[in-house]
Design a protein around this motif. Sequence first.
Motif, short mmCIF file in Angstrom:
data_model
loop_
_atom_site.label_atom_id
_atom_site.label_comp_id
_atom_site.label_asym_id
_atom_site.label_seq_id
_atom_site.Cartn_x
_atom_site.Cartn_y
_atom_site.Cartn_z
N ARG A 1 0.83 -1.20 0.00
CA ARG A 1 0.00 0.00 0.00
C ARG A 1 0.87 1.26 0.00
N GLY A 2 0.60 2.16 -0.94
CA GLY A 2 1.28 3.44 -0.98
C GLY A 2 2.58 3.45 -1.74
N SER A 3 3.08 2.28 -2.19
CA SER A 3 4.34 2.22 -2.93
C SER A 3 4.07 1.79 -4.37
N PHE A 4 4.22 2.75 -5.30
CA PHE A 4 3.88 2.50 -6.70
C PHE A 4 5.03 2.96 -7.61
N TRP A 5 5.29 2.18 -8.64
CA TRP A 5 6.28 2.53 -9.65
C TRP A 5 5.64 2.45 -11.02
N LEU A 6 6.15 3.26 -11.95
CA LEU A 6 5.57 3.34 -13.29
C LEU A 6 6.45 2.60 -14.30
N VAL A 7 5.82 1.80 -15.13
CA VAL A 7 6.48 1.13 -16.25
C VAL A 7 6.02 1.85 -17.52
N LEU A 8 6.96 2.46 -18.23
CA LEU A 8 6.62 3.33 -19.35
C LEU A 8 6.52 2.56 -20.66
N SER A 9 5.60 3.02 -21.49
CA SER A 9 5.51 2.52 -22.86
C SER A 9 6.49 3.33 -23.71
N THR A 10 7.30 2.67 -24.50
CA THR A 10 8.30 3.36 -25.32
C THR A 10 7.62 4.36 -26.26
N GLY A 11 8.06 5.62 -26.15
CA GLY A 11 7.50 6.66 -27.00
C GLY A 11 6.11 7.09 -26.60
N GLY A 12 5.60 6.63 -25.46
CA GLY A 12 4.25 6.96 -25.04
C GLY A 12 4.14 8.35 -24.44
N ALA A 13 2.91 8.70 -24.06
CA ALA A 13 2.63 10.05 -23.56
C ALA A 13 3.43 10.36 -22.30
N ALA A 14 3.56 9.40 -21.37
CA ALA A 14 4.28 9.65 -20.13
C ALA A 14 5.76 9.90 -20.40
N GLU A 15 6.35 9.11 -21.27
CA GLU A 15 7.77 9.29 -21.59
C GLU A 15 7.99 10.66 -22.23
N ARG A 16 7.10 11.06 -23.13
CA ARG A 16 7.24 12.37 -23.79
C ARG A 16 7.05 13.51 -22.80
N ALA A 17 6.29 13.27 -21.75
CA ALA A 17 6.04 14.31 -20.75
C ALA A 17 7.17 14.44 -19.74
N GLY A 18 8.20 13.57 -19.85
CA GLY A 18 9.35 13.71 -18.98
C GLY A 18 9.40 12.76 -17.81
N GLY B 1 11.51 3.85 -14.55
CA GLY B 1 11.55 3.34 -13.18
C GLY B 1 11.12 4.32 -12.12
N ALA B 2 10.32 5.33 -12.51
CA ALA B 2 9.95 6.40 -11.58
C ALA B 2 9.01 5.90 -10.50
N ARG B 3 9.20 6.40 -9.31
CA ARG B 3 8.26 6.16 -8.21
C ARG B 3 7.17 7.22 -8.28
N LEU B 4 5.92 6.81 -8.11
CA LEU B 4 4.79 7.73 -8.14
C LEU B 4 4.54 8.26 -6.73
N LEU B 5 4.48 9.61 -6.62
CA LEU B 5 4.32 10.24 -5.31
C LEU B 5 2.96 10.92 -5.16
#
Length: 504
Positions: A176-193, A197-201
């Motif tokens: 609970r409360g510990s989340f990490w993001l797995v990015l899609s190559t070239g996807g919207a999240a990656e383009r947004a910076g 392996g980012a942790r979501l806060l």
Amino acid sequence: MESAAADLQDSASLTLKFEFNPKLGIDNPVLSLAEEHDPSELWSLERPRFCLLSKEEGKSFGFHLQQELGWARHVVCRVEPGTSAQYQGLREGDRILGVNNHVVEHEDSEVIRRIQASGPRVLLTVLAQYVLDVAQALQGNDALLCPTLGPEVRPRLCHIVKDEGGFGFTVTHKHRGSFWLVLSTGGAAERAGVPPGARLLEVNGVSVEKFSHNQLNRKLWQSGEQVTLLVAGPEVEEKCRQLGMPLAAPLAEGWSLPTKPRCLHLEKGPQGFGFLLREEKGFDGRLGQFLWEVDPGLPAERAGMQAGDRLVAVAGESVEGLSHEETVSRIQVQGSHVSLTVVDPEADRFFSMVRLSPLLFLESTEVPGCPQDTCSAALVETKDPSVEDTAMPPVPGGSRQCFLYPGPGGSYGFQLSCVASGPCLFISQVTLGGSAAQAGLQRGDVILEVNGYSAGENDLERLKQLAEAEPPLCLKLATRSPQGLEAWIPPGSGKDWVLASDLL
């Protein structure tokens, strides 16, 4: 003894407040990704501590700040009970070393400005006085003790807009409360910076620390076509763990933000500035200062001002919490050249949602050009604020008069000192952007009269009563060079009398 007993009682109540409940998990707002400590060392003050403070609209963080005479050091002189400052472990006597990611331990004018500009959340780096004394004895007075993050080793505030592939990430979690993001190559999240392996806060300004996986999915679904995430890459997470620093939103740098504050540089023209300043409620019901009736072709419009912009700073100084009269006064003292920081309605809503001040993400919008391209504007008030010019002409005999109005929290923005062997009373510190600074008070000014009463008898209690009288506060001053302070104050002989500390 009674004070000590009260302190013990307060400590006991705090211990009960954050008691671990195995059914609910850890529910402690001080929790960060710091290194594990032995419980007996929980209150160890051997290294800088981090206090992440927050405040509600119209309220303060709950502490008072003073600057020590003769030092570029700010000390916490009072912590209000039941406030964020108390709950986050801020203590009387703590020295401020850093504000968010800015080192301020050797700055004498930036501390209060940076705290005020931080908005509803601020991260303070502090150190107990005795630890500071020992460290400076070992390393010298110029040693920097405040840890900071590098320019690219900071949490990121990323705004993501859905495309045909959605937001471009999936979420993994351990508990609970510990989340990490797995990015899609070239996807919207990656383009947004968003880094790999980012942790979501946070999601749209709301911490995910207490979220279950289902709650997080629901929050993301409710965001619609766009979402703003506070994230930290593995390098940032590790660095903060080493420093014991929380992954706090005020440390973040903006990536692909949908909107930003604008800095307008105005020079008064023959027809004035060309806009109207009005105090009214914004979209969220908060009172603010809004810009209207931007005259076509006049300096305000050429500077990029738009009707409905909200004013957030004058000359880089936040106007949050100031009255209409105080804001007008701050603009007037700038003369014919004014720098205004504004946000449009879209930016106002965005920064309110993420609970961060737009001033944390200010980038200059000034475009170099020739002098005739300099943007300027005409100030018109909707009501007569009846604010006199605070800086008055010198009066005969080498002295002058100043009229002061209290700022937010009731402070006049200066410190008063008394030295038996020198002038009776003088100004030992002036807060940048405060009422005293606007009125022209300077460090070293000798006080001759307060509201018409002579200050020569050095009756501090009487003077404090006068200062608490109905404003304005009228001071008669004689100028003396700040460099002469050392001549008046032999080491250890001066005592600092604070007329009004800054409530933050």
